[in-house]
Scaffold this active site. Sequence first.
Site, PDB file in Angstrom:
ATOM      1  N   PRO A  69       9.448  -4.427  -0.379  1.00 37.68           N
ATOM      2  CA  PRO A  69      10.707  -4.134   0.931  1.00 37.68           C
ATOM      3  C   PRO A  69      10.287  -4.474   2.244  1.00 37.68           C
ATOM      4  O   PRO A  69       9.009  -3.126   2.600  1.00 37.68           O
ATOM      5  CB  PRO A  69      11.034  -2.761   0.034  1.00 37.68           C
ATOM      6  CG  PRO A  69      10.065  -2.728  -1.165  1.00 37.68           C
ATOM      7  CD  PRO A  69       8.890  -3.765  -1.029  1.00 37.68           C
ATOM      8  N   VAL A  70      10.976  -4.602   2.946  1.00 42.36           N
ATOM      9  CA  VAL A  70      10.651  -4.402   4.714  1.00 42.36           C
ATOM     10  C   VAL A  70      10.631  -3.023   5.035  1.00 42.36           C
ATOM     11  O   VAL A  70      11.662  -2.452   4.928  1.00 42.36           O
ATOM     12  CB  VAL A  70      11.380  -5.930   5.214  1.00 42.36           C
ATOM     13  CG1 VAL A  70      11.778  -5.527   6.578  1.00 42.36           C
ATOM     14  CG2 VAL A  70      11.061  -7.069   4.667  1.00 42.36           C
ATOM     15  N   ALA A  71      10.252  -2.765   6.424  1.00 43.08           N
ATOM     16  CA  ALA A  71      10.576  -2.087   6.405  1.00 43.08           C
ATOM     17  C   ALA A  71      10.158  -0.093   5.762  1.00 43.08           C
ATOM     18  O   ALA A  71      11.512   0.429   5.822  1.00 43.08           O
ATOM     19  CB  ALA A  71      11.844  -1.768   7.012  1.00 43.08           C
ATOM     20  N   GLY A  72       9.800  -0.824   4.769  1.00 44.03           N
ATOM     21  CA  GLY A  72       9.401   0.108   3.905  1.00 44.03           C
ATOM     22  C   GLY A  72       8.356   1.030   3.370  1.00 44.03           C
ATOM     23  O   GLY A  72       8.950   2.047   2.388  1.00 44.03           O
ATOM     24  N   GLY A  73       7.749   1.556   4.632  1.00 42.34           N
ATOM     25  CA  GLY A  73       6.243   2.425   4.603  1.00 42.34           C
ATOM     26  C   GLY A  73       5.521   1.618   3.742  1.00 42.34           C
ATOM     27  O   GLY A  73       4.634   2.936   2.695  1.00 42.34           O
TER      28      GLY A  73
ATOM     29  N   ASP B 298      -2.940  -0.895   9.431  1.00 41.50           N
ATOM     30  CA  ASP B 298      -2.950  -1.001   7.632  1.00 41.50           C
ATOM     31  C   ASP B 298      -3.347  -2.574   7.388  1.00 41.50           C
ATOM     32  O   ASP B 298      -3.861  -2.401   6.128  1.00 41.50           O
ATOM     33  CB  ASP B 298      -1.403  -0.937   7.307  1.00 41.50           C
ATOM     34  CG  ASP B 298      -0.612   0.490   7.441  1.00 41.50           C
ATOM     35  OD1 ASP B 298      -1.756   0.887   8.004  1.00 41.50           O
ATOM     36  OD2 ASP B 298       0.747   0.684   7.528  1.00 41.50           O
TER      37      ASP B 298
ATOM     38  N   LYS C 297       1.153  -1.695   0.163  1.00 41.25           N
ATOM     39  CA  LYS C 297      -0.314  -0.051   0.279  1.00 41.25           C
ATOM     40  C   LYS C 297       1.208   1.223   0.250  1.00 41.25           C
ATOM     41  O   LYS C 297       2.243   1.366   0.794  1.00 41.25           O
ATOM     42  CB  LYS C 297      -1.192  -0.053   1.621  1.00 41.25           C
ATOM     43  CG  LYS C 297      -0.314   0.707   2.641  1.00 41.25           C
ATOM     44  CD  LYS C 297      -0.230   1.413   2.569  1.00 41.25           C
ATOM     45  CE  LYS C 297       0.189   1.816   4.379  1.00 41.25           C
ATOM     46  NZ  LYS C 297       1.055   2.824   4.210  1.00 41.25           N
TER      47      LYS C 297
ATOM     48  N   GLY D 105       4.191  -5.768   5.994  1.00 42.74           N
ATOM     49  CA  GLY D 105       4.264  -6.940   7.326  1.00 42.74           C
ATOM     50  C   GLY D 105       2.465  -7.080   7.300  1.00 42.74           C
ATOM     51  O   GLY D 105       2.261  -8.439   7.674  1.00 42.74           O
ATOM     52  N   SER D 106       1.557  -6.065   7.041  1.00 49.01           N
ATOM     53  CA  SER D 106       0.232  -5.801   7.605  1.00 49.01           C
ATOM     54  C   SER D 106      -0.289  -7.071   5.987  1.00 49.01           C
ATOM     55  O   SER D 106      -1.194  -7.610   6.386  1.00 49.01           O
ATOM     56  CB  SER D 106      -0.038  -4.633   7.369  1.00 49.01           C
ATOM     57  OG  SER D 106       0.175  -3.716   8.424  1.00 49.01           O
ATOM     58  N   ALA D 107       0.653  -6.335   4.921  1.00 48.14           N
ATOM     59  CA  ALA D 107       0.629  -7.268   3.881  1.00 48.14           C
ATOM     60  C   ALA D 107      -0.026  -8.626   4.233  1.00 48.14           C
ATOM     61  O   ALA D 107      -0.486  -9.756   4.224  1.00 48.14           O
ATOM     62  CB  ALA D 107       0.557  -7.569   2.292  1.00 48.14           C
TER      63      ALA D 107
HETATM   64  O1  C5P Z   1      -0.979  -0.387  13.720  1.00 46.45           O
HETATM   65  P1  C5P Z   1       0.569  -0.744  13.902  1.00 46.45           P
HETATM   66  O2  C5P Z   1       1.197  -1.800  14.579  1.00 46.45           O
HETATM   67  O3  C5P Z   1       0.695  -0.650  12.613  1.00 46.45           O
HETATM   68  O4  C5P Z   1       1.446   0.586  13.873  1.00 46.45           O
HETATM   69  C1  C5P Z   1       2.528   0.570  14.353  1.00 46.45           C
HETATM   70  C2  C5P Z   1       2.936   1.988  15.122  1.00 46.45           C
HETATM   71  O5  C5P Z   1       3.030   2.967  14.565  1.00 46.45           O
HETATM   72  C3  C5P Z   1       2.574   2.045  16.116  1.00 46.45           C
HETATM   73  O6  C5P Z   1       3.105   1.090  17.245  1.00 46.45           O
HETATM   74  C4  C5P Z   1       2.382   4.421  16.336  1.00 46.45           C
HETATM   75  O7  C5P Z   1       3.666   4.304  16.562  1.00 46.45           O
HETATM   76  C5  C5P Z   1       2.970   3.850  15.080  1.00 46.45           C
HETATM   77  N1  C5P Z   1       1.343   4.009  14.569  1.00 46.45           N
HETATM   78  C6  C5P Z   1       0.802   5.697  15.441  1.00 46.45           C
HETATM   79  N2  C5P Z   1      -0.465   5.870  14.520  1.00 46.45           N
HETATM   80  C7  C5P Z   1      -0.822   5.428  13.946  1.00 46.45           C
HETATM   81  C8  C5P Z   1      -0.981   4.573  13.068  1.00 46.45           C
HETATM   82  C9  C5P Z   1       0.403   4.053  13.922  1.00 46.45           C
HETATM   83  O8  C5P Z   1       0.878   5.996  15.623  1.00 46.45           O
HETATM   84  N3  C5P Z   1      -2.468   5.763  13.069  1.00 46.45           N
END
Ligand code: C5P
Length: 299
Positions: A98-102, A140, A10, A106-108
């Site tokens: 890619p991992v840790a790419g924004g 996500d 995404k 992982g959510s996928a």
């Molecule tokens: O929801 P998820 O576990 O993917 O979020 C990872 C981290 O990103 C959260 O622990 C938080 O630090 C940050 N986050 C946030 N606000 C959001 C989504 C994520 O601060 N709306």
Amino acid sequence: MTVTVRVPAKINLHLGVGAPRPDGYHPLDTVYQAIGLYDDVTASPAEEWSIHTVADAHVDLTTVPADADNIAIKAGLALAAHHGIARAAHLEVHKGIPVAGGLAGGSADAAAALVALDRLWKLDTPDEELLAIAATLGSDVPFALLGGTAHGTGRGERVAPVEDHADLWWVVVPHEIGLSTPAVYRHFDTLGGERPDPETPHDLLAALAAGDVAAVAGVLGNDLQPAAYSLRPDLAERHELLVGLGALAVLLSGSGPTQLLLHDSADAARASAGRLGELGIGHVLAPAPVAGATVISYA
Ligand code: C5P
């Protein structure tokens, strides 16, 4: 017996972020888009949980957990708990995201595991229940089930499809060194300034509904970009270089570090890719929007 699910990365065409809520999460008003860059998750029956991950050449697996810390196994446990059943499975993950790419890779994988295991275990979980389980796994994850283009609110977990008649041709520029999403949000909080509740980007939604790619390009936005670029000045430099390539727009993906070049045709995207190739900058072509987590094969 196996079931394989393909799930997209995404991006956020718009990422509006407010001040942190009492629970620490940030209120979001975002427009998600699923792009043609995929992970495949294959589930097969097993007595104990296990996971094995392989990756395309551009994906670094060193930080991906190989045990029950992996979010795909957490998804399987959550699905079994939801139905009150004691089940396990083996998961094979092929990562193209890619991992840790924004890019919510992982959510996928979590979303793909939910769909694959629901099919493997013949649970027929209603969509609303799968979305609710997904929301417990990460902000996500519900969008990865939905795919396409969607409006996201809450902490990102509340998703609704939006009308999108635009064909977008992205060139995705991953980076070797990943960025931690929590670190970017923490840095966002320290940058200060007014943080009103984020508002729905009606101009972007109208441009998508009209299929007007040039108008879409003019209203892309990411509130996390200043925080990510302040943490990683190399990304700000790279951004300037990418702007010089002549795409319609350059955008940071989510919390970064992946950057995105927008084009209104495949040929224009290929031209940018050619210039990136000459500069020795790795890249992947990805059309959008594409479908969410989808069963693609079984055996
Ligand atoms: O929801 P998820 O576990 O993917 O979020 C990872 C981290 O990103 C959260 O622990 C938080 O630090 C940050 N986050 C946030 N606000 C959001 C989504 C994520 O601060 N709306």
